[in-house]
Write a protein that holds these residues in place. Structure first.
Motif, PDB file in Angstrom:
ATOM      1  N   ARG A 263       0.988  -1.254   0.115  1.00 36.49           N
ATOM      2  CA  ARG A 263      -0.115  -0.046   0.010  1.00 36.49           C
ATOM      3  C   ARG A 263       0.951   1.157  -0.160  1.00 36.49           C
ATOM      4  O   ARG A 263       1.974   1.190   0.427  1.00 36.49           O
ATOM      5  CB  ARG A 263      -0.812  -0.004   1.408  1.00 36.49           C
ATOM      6  N   GLU A 264       0.312   2.084  -0.732  1.00 38.43           N
ATOM      7  CA  GLU A 264       1.082   3.575  -0.698  1.00 38.43           C
ATOM      8  C   GLU A 264       1.511   4.136   0.688  1.00 38.43           C
ATOM      9  O   GLU A 264       2.676   4.456   1.014  1.00 38.43           O
ATOM     10  CB  GLU A 264       0.309   4.639  -1.287  1.00 38.43           C
ATOM     11  N   ASP A 265       0.558   3.629   1.704  1.00 35.11           N
ATOM     12  CA  ASP A 265       1.166   4.419   3.178  1.00 35.11           C
ATOM     13  C   ASP A 265       1.731   3.200   3.903  1.00 35.11           C
ATOM     14  O   ASP A 265       2.022   3.597   5.079  1.00 35.11           O
ATOM     15  CB  ASP A 265      -0.216   4.683   3.855  1.00 35.11           C
ATOM     16  N   ASP A 282       5.209  -8.592   4.346  1.00 32.50           N
ATOM     17  CA  ASP A 282       4.844  -7.223   3.842  1.00 32.50           C
ATOM     18  C   ASP A 282       3.462  -6.727   4.695  1.00 32.50           C
ATOM     19  O   ASP A 282       2.749  -7.473   4.937  1.00 32.50           O
ATOM     20  CB  ASP A 282       4.698  -6.988   2.307  1.00 32.50           C
ATOM     21  N   TYR A 283       3.452  -5.340   4.442  1.00 28.08           N
ATOM     22  CA  TYR A 283       2.162  -4.962   5.341  1.00 28.08           C
ATOM     23  C   TYR A 283       1.266  -4.196   4.133  1.00 28.08           C
ATOM     24  O   TYR A 283       0.989  -3.049   4.279  1.00 28.08           O
ATOM     25  CB  TYR A 283       2.554  -3.935   6.161  1.00 28.08           C
ATOM     26  N   ASN A 338      -5.876  -6.370   4.099  1.00 33.00           N
ATOM     27  CA  ASN A 338      -5.625  -4.880   4.206  1.00 33.00           C
ATOM     28  C   ASN A 338      -4.667  -4.782   5.383  1.00 33.00           C
ATOM     29  O   ASN A 338      -4.685  -3.652   5.951  1.00 33.00           O
ATOM     30  CB  ASN A 338      -6.820  -3.920   4.367  1.00 33.00           C
ATOM     31  N   LYS A 339      -4.062  -5.550   5.936  1.00 32.16           N
ATOM     32  CA  LYS A 339      -2.924  -5.598   6.954  1.00 32.16           C
ATOM     33  C   LYS A 339      -1.839  -6.131   6.660  1.00 32.16           C
ATOM     34  O   LYS A 339      -0.536  -5.256   6.769  1.00 32.16           O
ATOM     35  CB  LYS A 339      -3.565  -6.037   8.358  1.00 32.16           C
ATOM     36  N   TYR A 340      -1.604  -7.279   6.404  1.00 34.22           N
ATOM     37  CA  TYR A 340      -0.280  -8.076   6.161  1.00 34.22           C
ATOM     38  C   TYR A 340      -0.271  -9.293   5.290  1.00 34.22           C
ATOM     39  O   TYR A 340      -1.400  -9.753   5.336  1.00 34.22           O
ATOM     40  CB  TYR A 340       0.449  -8.159   7.585  1.00 34.22           C
ATOM     41  N   THR A 341       0.763  -9.659   4.841  1.00 38.79           N
ATOM     42  CA  THR A 341       0.897 -11.088   4.218  1.00 38.79           C
ATOM     43  C   THR A 341       2.365 -11.717   4.392  1.00 38.79           C
ATOM     44  O   THR A 341       3.374 -10.681   4.282  1.00 38.79           O
ATOM     45  CB  THR A 341       0.845 -11.046   2.700  1.00 38.79           C
TER      46      THR A 341
END
Length: 354
Positions: A263-265, A282-283, A338-341
């Motif tokens: 994500r961009e953020d 990754d987040y 929408n949090k992590y993988t």
């Protein structure tokens, strides 16, 4: 050249055989009646004039029987030819359908006879051809996917050389070293891609100290993606038994996916090596739990957000799966939407492969 009609020939042959059999039987029957009549004539002394009408009636009946046999043999020959040629006609029509509609069509198997055996062998052949074409297509896609990253790294370092390399000798040396490494990697990678359609072999497998390899690849990726924070933590990490080229493929596939679906953020990646376990976290946008078992399928798209986020997991993870199956290490996935993988590789020290 005039086309021969196999149905007419088969009907003629069948009719001739049937008619010949009936004529022979009729002739034998007539001889039997003649001989039987002579016995009656001698035993009972019956005059020939009395038996003559009887023989006339028998003769007429036999002629009618032969005519009926002729018609019946022709109809029977046509029926037999139609019965046995139906599979051939179906076979021909199906081949035309395969030609027009694609290699996924097959000849239907109905009667389980010798002609259907031909259809089965044809279907087996088409399975092999279709699989071969799929492997060729997969090779082209995999080659494009795997060559993209080193080319991007080389292009990034060339841009750096144009901007600062002429004035800064350190930048010049670092970029040239990276370019040389990536060119050598592409040469090796090209050879490895040629082997992806074949069986893996045990040559050049060695014990790798992967921490040094991880740090080098992270250094290259930081140059290519300076906006990402890539952390590396190694706690009592063990060596593994693997070809270096294959390990580099695995790590770069995971890093590419982590960057692709960030994500961009939250451009943050954490690589952890602990004993026989390597994880890349990754987040980014994450994966739904019910979809994690499907992302290793080639070109599979989890949902619209992933499709819009620079294509799909697809090829890279399918290559990772093949490598893991050969070296017998497991790949586990932990993710929250929408949090992590986090991809977790459990190598077992290479002991199972050894």
């Amino acid at each position: 050249m005039r086309k021969k009609n196999i149905r007419s020939r088969l009907t003629l042959i069948t009719s001739t055989i049937i008619l010949s059999f009936l004529v022979v039987c009729t002739g034998l029957f007539y001889l039997f009646l003649t001989y039987f009549a002579q016995i009656i004539e001698r035993v009972y002394g019956i005059d020939d004039d009395i038996l003559q009408p009887f023989f006339s009636i028998i003769g007429i009946a036999l002629v009618l029987l032969i005519i009926f046999a002729l018609v019946a043999s022709i109809l029977g020959g046509f029926f037999v030819s139609e019965r046995f040629l139906s599979s051939v006609v179906s076979f021909t029509n199906q081949i035309k359908r395969i030609k027009n509609e694609g290699l996924d069509k097959r000849v239907p198997i109905v009667n389980n006879d010798e002609l259907d055996d031909l259809g089965k062998e044809f279907n087996y052949l088409m399975d092999d051809i279709e699989e071969s074409i799929q492997k060729q297509n997969q090779f082209v896609s995999d080659a494009s996917h795997e060559l993209k990253t080193p080319l991007a790294i080389i292009n990034g370092n060339l841009d750096m050389l144009q901007r600062w390399g002429k004035e800064d000798p350190k930048v010049l040396d670092d970029s040239l070293d990276v370019i040389k490494l990536e060119v050598n990697r592409m040469i090796t990678l090209t050879g490895e891609l040629l082997q992806l359609t074949k069986e893996f072999d045990d040559s050049n497998i060695s014990i790798l100290s992967i921490d040094d390899i991880i740090e080098r690849i992270i250094h290259e990726y930081k140059k290519l993606h300076p906006d990402f924070v890539i952390e590396f933590q190694s706690v009592d990490g063990n060596d593994i038994l693997m070809k270096q080229e294959h390990f580099e493929q695995v790590l770069m596939i995971l890093l590419d996916n982590a960057i692709k679906y960030s994500r961009e953020d939250s451009k943050h990646i954490v690589i952890t090596h602990r004993e026989d376990v390597l994880s890349v976290k990754d987040y980014g946008i994450g994966i739904e739990k019910e979809e994690t078992g499907k992302i290793f399928d080639r070109l599979y798209r989890v949902d619209e957000s992933r499709e819009n986020a620079k294509n799909s997991f697809g090829l890279g993870l399918s290559i990772l799966k093949r490598i893991s199956e050969w070296y017998k290490f497991s790949v586990e996935i932990e993710s929250e939407k929408n949090k992590y993988t986090e991809f977790i590789l459990k190598f077992n020290g290479g002991k199972e492969h050894e």
